[in-house]
Design a protein around this motif. Structure first.
Motif, PDB file in Angstrom:
ATOM      1  N   ARG A  41       0.845  -1.183   0.000  1.00  0.00           N
ATOM      2  CA  ARG A  41       0.000   0.000   0.000  1.00  0.00           C
ATOM      3  C   ARG A  41       0.886   1.240   0.000  1.00  0.00           C
ATOM      4  NH1 ARG A  41      -3.475   2.166   4.895  1.00  0.00           N
ATOM      5  NH2 ARG A  41      -4.106   4.123   3.954  1.00  0.00           N
ATOM      6  N   ALA A  42       0.766   2.018  -1.058  1.00  0.00           N
ATOM      7  CA  ALA A  42       1.496   3.285  -1.119  1.00  0.00           C
ATOM      8  C   ALA A  42       0.781   4.266  -0.191  1.00  0.00           C
ATOM      9  CB  ALA A  42       1.509   3.801  -2.559  1.00  0.00           C
ATOM     10  N   GLY A  43       1.269   5.458  -0.079  1.00  0.00           N
ATOM     11  CA  GLY A  43       0.619   6.484   0.745  1.00  0.00           C
ATOM     12  C   GLY A  43      -0.654   6.970   0.080  1.00  0.00           C
ATOM     13  N   GLY A  44      -1.104   8.161   0.439  1.00  0.00           N
ATOM     14  CA  GLY A  44      -2.281   8.747  -0.190  1.00  0.00           C
ATOM     15  C   GLY A  44      -3.466   8.827   0.742  1.00  0.00           C
ATOM     16  N   THR A  45      -4.656   8.788   0.168  1.00  0.00           N
ATOM     17  CA  THR A  45      -5.907   8.919   0.904  1.00  0.00           C
ATOM     18  C   THR A  45      -6.005   7.892   2.024  1.00  0.00           C
ATOM     19  OG1 THR A  45      -6.981   9.668  -1.107  1.00  0.00           O
ATOM     20  CG2 THR A  45      -8.429   8.894   0.637  1.00  0.00           C
ATOM     21  N   GLY A  46      -6.542   8.324   3.155  1.00  0.00           N
ATOM     22  CA  GLY A  46      -6.777   7.409   4.276  1.00  0.00           C
ATOM     23  C   GLY A  46      -5.515   6.875   4.900  1.00  0.00           C
ATOM     24  N   PHE A  47      -4.442   7.690   4.885  1.00  0.00           N
ATOM     25  CA  PHE A  47      -3.149   7.207   5.372  1.00  0.00           C
ATOM     26  C   PHE A  47      -3.189   6.751   6.825  1.00  0.00           C
ATOM     27  CE2 PHE A  47      -3.096  11.677   6.364  1.00  0.00           C
ATOM     28  CZ  PHE A  47      -2.512  11.732   7.603  1.00  0.00           C
ATOM     29  N   ALA A  48      -4.113   7.260   7.623  1.00  0.00           N
ATOM     30  CA  ALA A  48      -4.179   6.889   9.039  1.00  0.00           C
ATOM     31  C   ALA A  48      -4.973   5.603   9.271  1.00  0.00           C
ATOM     32  CB  ALA A  48      -4.799   8.027   9.846  1.00  0.00           C
ATOM     33  N   ILE A  49      -5.628   5.102   8.248  1.00  0.00           N
ATOM     34  CA  ILE A  49      -6.467   3.911   8.380  1.00  0.00           C
ATOM     35  C   ILE A  49      -5.740   2.711   7.785  1.00  0.00           C
ATOM     36  CG2 ILE A  49      -8.649   2.847   7.683  1.00  0.00           C
ATOM     37  CD1 ILE A  49      -9.786   5.705   7.546  1.00  0.00           C
ATOM     38  N   GLY A  50      -5.685   1.623   8.539  1.00  0.00           N
ATOM     39  CA  GLY A  50      -5.046   0.407   8.055  1.00  0.00           C
ATOM     40  C   GLY A  50      -5.940  -0.344   7.085  1.00  0.00           C
ATOM     41  N   CYS A  51      -5.321  -1.014   6.157  1.00  0.00           N
ATOM     42  CA  CYS A  51      -6.034  -1.856   5.198  1.00  0.00           C
ATOM     43  C   CYS A  51      -5.810  -3.287   5.674  1.00  0.00           C
ATOM     44  CB  CYS A  51      -5.449  -1.625   3.804  1.00  0.00           C
ATOM     45  SG  CYS A  51      -6.230  -2.599   2.524  1.00  0.00           S
ATOM     46  N   SER A  52      -6.796  -3.854   6.370  1.00  0.00           N
ATOM     47  CA  SER A  52      -6.667  -5.178   6.959  1.00  0.00           C
ATOM     48  C   SER A  52      -7.015  -6.254   5.927  1.00  0.00           C
ATOM     49  CB  SER A  52      -7.586  -5.286   8.176  1.00  0.00           C
ATOM     50  OG  SER A  52      -7.397  -6.517   8.814  1.00  0.00           O
ATOM     51  N   VAL A  53      -6.014  -7.031   5.519  1.00  0.00           N
ATOM     52  CA  VAL A  53      -6.192  -8.080   4.517  1.00  0.00           C
ATOM     53  C   VAL A  53      -6.564  -9.374   5.236  1.00  0.00           C
ATOM     54  CG1 VAL A  53      -5.075  -9.412   2.678  1.00  0.00           C
ATOM     55  CG2 VAL A  53      -4.509  -6.979   2.988  1.00  0.00           C
ATOM     56  N   ASN A  54      -7.652  -9.993   4.792  1.00  0.00           N
ATOM     57  CA  ASN A  54      -8.173 -11.221   5.409  1.00  0.00           C
ATOM     58  C   ASN A  54      -8.287 -12.336   4.381  1.00  0.00           C
ATOM     59  OD1 ASN A  54      -9.179 -10.054   8.135  1.00  0.00           O
ATOM     60  ND2 ASN A  54      -9.963  -8.654   6.597  1.00  0.00           N
ATOM     61  N   GLU A  55      -8.127 -13.572   4.856  1.00  0.00           N
ATOM     62  CA  GLU A  55      -8.420 -14.745   4.036  1.00  0.00           C
ATOM     63  C   GLU A  55      -9.176 -15.725   4.913  1.00  0.00           C
ATOM     64  OE1 GLU A  55      -6.429 -17.821   0.867  1.00  0.00           O
ATOM     65  OE2 GLU A  55      -5.180 -17.225   2.562  1.00  0.00           O
ATOM     66  N   ASN A  56     -10.262 -16.271   4.379  1.00  0.00           N
ATOM     67  CA  ASN A  56     -11.116 -17.208   5.126  1.00  0.00           C
ATOM     68  C   ASN A  56     -11.580 -16.619   6.454  1.00  0.00           C
ATOM     69  OD1 ASN A  56     -10.770 -19.195   3.103  1.00  0.00           O
ATOM     70  ND2 ASN A  56      -8.852 -19.832   4.037  1.00  0.00           N
ATOM     71  N   GLY A  57     -11.882 -15.321   6.466  1.00  0.00           N
ATOM     72  CA  GLY A  57     -12.398 -14.669   7.662  1.00  0.00           C
ATOM     73  C   GLY A  57     -11.364 -14.359   8.727  1.00  0.00           C
ATOM     74  N   GLN A  58     -10.095 -14.636   8.460  1.00  0.00           N
ATOM     75  CA  GLN A  58      -9.038 -14.356   9.440  1.00  0.00           C
ATOM     76  C   GLN A  58      -8.096 -13.288   8.911  1.00  0.00           C
ATOM     77  OE1 GLN A  58      -6.969 -17.925  10.840  1.00  0.00           O
ATOM     78  NE2 GLN A  58      -8.137 -17.566  12.705  1.00  0.00           N
ATOM     79  N   LYS A  59      -7.736 -12.365   9.803  1.00  0.00           N
ATOM     80  CA  LYS A  59      -6.800 -11.301   9.439  1.00  0.00           C
ATOM     81  C   LYS A  59      -5.435 -11.914   9.157  1.00  0.00           C
ATOM     82  CE  LYS A  59      -4.368  -7.379  11.465  1.00  0.00           C
ATOM     83  NZ  LYS A  59      -4.218  -6.539  12.654  1.00  0.00           N
ATOM     84  N   VAL A  60      -4.872 -11.552   8.002  1.00  0.00           N
ATOM     85  CA  VAL A  60      -3.521 -11.967   7.649  1.00  0.00           C
ATOM     86  C   VAL A  60      -2.549 -10.890   8.121  1.00  0.00           C
ATOM     87  CG1 VAL A  60      -1.963 -12.548   5.755  1.00  0.00           C
ATOM     88  CG2 VAL A  60      -4.349 -13.283   5.672  1.00  0.00           C
ATOM     89  N   SER A  61      -2.836  -9.630   7.748  1.00  0.00           N
ATOM     90  CA  SER A  61      -2.006  -8.502   8.183  1.00  0.00           C
ATOM     91  C   SER A  61      -2.719  -7.206   7.835  1.00  0.00           C
ATOM     92  CB  SER A  61      -0.644  -8.528   7.494  1.00  0.00           C
ATOM     93  OG  SER A  61       0.176  -7.476   7.989  1.00  0.00           O
ATOM     94  N   SER A  62      -2.365  -6.145   8.544  1.00  0.00           N
ATOM     95  CA  SER A  62      -2.844  -4.804   8.217  1.00  0.00           C
ATOM     96  C   SER A  62      -1.747  -4.074   7.469  1.00  0.00           C
ATOM     97  CB  SER A  62      -3.182  -4.015   9.484  1.00  0.00           C
ATOM     98  OG  SER A  62      -4.354  -4.513  10.064  1.00  0.00           O
ATOM     99  N   LEU A  63      -2.163  -3.328   6.459  1.00  0.00           N
ATOM    100  CA  LEU A  63      -1.232  -2.525   5.685  1.00  0.00           C
ATOM    101  C   LEU A  63      -1.462  -1.062   6.002  1.00  0.00           C
ATOM    102  CD1 LEU A  63      -1.496  -4.156   2.152  1.00  0.00           C
ATOM    103  CD2 LEU A  63       0.561  -4.005   3.550  1.00  0.00           C
ATOM    104  N   GLU A 137       3.501  -6.737  14.973  1.00  0.00           N
ATOM    105  CA  GLU A 137       2.228  -6.545  15.676  1.00  0.00           C
ATOM    106  C   GLU A 137       1.058  -6.229  14.736  1.00  0.00           C
ATOM    107  OE1 GLU A 137       4.996  -3.048  16.296  1.00  0.00           O
ATOM    108  OE2 GLU A 137       5.105  -5.123  16.858  1.00  0.00           O
ATOM    109  N   ASP A 138       1.346  -5.929  13.461  1.00  0.00           N
ATOM    110  CA  ASP A 138       0.283  -5.701  12.479  1.00  0.00           C
ATOM    111  C   ASP A 138      -0.208  -7.010  11.862  1.00  0.00           C
ATOM    112  OD1 ASP A 138       0.236  -2.920  12.747  1.00  0.00           O
ATOM    113  OD2 ASP A 138       1.867  -2.674  11.307  1.00  0.00           O
ATOM    114  N   MET A 139       0.485  -8.105  12.139  1.00  0.00           N
ATOM    115  CA  MET A 139       0.129  -9.384  11.550  1.00  0.00           C
ATOM    116  C   MET A 139      -0.997 -10.032  12.355  1.00  0.00           C
ATOM    117  SD  MET A 139       3.333  -9.602   9.593  1.00  0.00           S
ATOM    118  CE  MET A 139       3.000 -10.779   8.548  1.00  0.00           C
ATOM    119  N   GLY A 140      -1.834 -10.768  11.659  1.00  0.00           N
ATOM    120  CA  GLY A 140      -2.947 -11.444  12.319  1.00  0.00           C
ATOM    121  C   GLY A 140      -2.682 -12.929  12.456  1.00  0.00           C
ATOM    122  N   PRO A 141      -3.687 -13.670  12.913  1.00  0.00           N
ATOM    123  CA  PRO A 141      -3.532 -15.117  13.101  1.00  0.00           C
ATOM    124  C   PRO A 141      -3.648 -15.917  11.805  1.00  0.00           C
ATOM    125  CG  PRO A 141      -5.729 -14.445  13.756  1.00  0.00           C
ATOM    126  CD  PRO A 141      -4.968 -13.181  13.411  1.00  0.00           C
TER     127      PRO A 141
END
Length: 161
Positions: A41-63, A137-141
């Motif tokens: 994720r490059a910078g830009g709009t919504g820079f203060a909000i994380g982009c939480s990537v999930n697979e099968n309903g589980q968080k993989v990591s926030s960007l 700490e941004d990584m999920g289970p």
């Protein structure tokens, strides 16, 4: 004249510096029999909000803005989702030995930024010179995302080959 020439070349030097930094990011080959996806994720709009990537309903990591992570995946179809006030998803067909790229952009929403997950390219990834690996700490289970120490070990192993 010399000063004007130096000033006019400053943006080009900055762009070249970013490209050199991005070129220095080492993405190791995926483990034998596996594929991988580099999410960024490059910078830009919504820079203060994380982009939480999930697979099968589980968080993989926030960007966060300016961040990336590498996710090792078994071959086959994988569906990834991101969600804030809206949801977006992307399905990728991962092949053994292959590295794919995906980007999360934040678009303006009604109350908060809306995530937009899309396929990308290595060239686009390399274009953003100041990307940094996500913090542990941004990584999920969710499975697959390489933590900083795991990525360092994978880079070390692949450089020995």
């Amino acid at each position: 004249t010399v000063i004007a020439l130096f000033i006019s070349s400053a943006p080009a030097l900055a762009a070249e510096n970013n490209e050199m930094k991005a070129a220095s990011i080492v993405i190791p080959a995926p483990p034998e029999g596996q594929g991988q996806v580099v999410f960024f994720r490059a910078g830009g709009t919504g820079f203060a909000i994380g982009c939480s990537v999930n697979e099968n309903g589980q968080k993989v990591s926030s960007l966060g803005a300016g961040r990336y992570f590498v996710m090792v995946a078994r071959p086959g179809r994988h569906e990834f989702t991101v969600k804030s006030e809206a949801k977006d998803s992307i399905a990728l067909e991962v092949e053994a030995g292959e590295t794919q790229y995906a980007t999360c952009r934040m678009k303006m929403g009604i109350m908060v930024a809306r995530p937009d997950l899309a396929p990308s390219t290595e060239a686009e990834f390399r274009k953003h010179g100041k990307l940094k690996l996500v913090d542990a700490e941004d990584m999920g289970p969710g499975e697959g995302a390489l933590r900083p120490d795991q990525l360092a070990a994978a880079i070390s192993t692949s450089s020995e080959k």
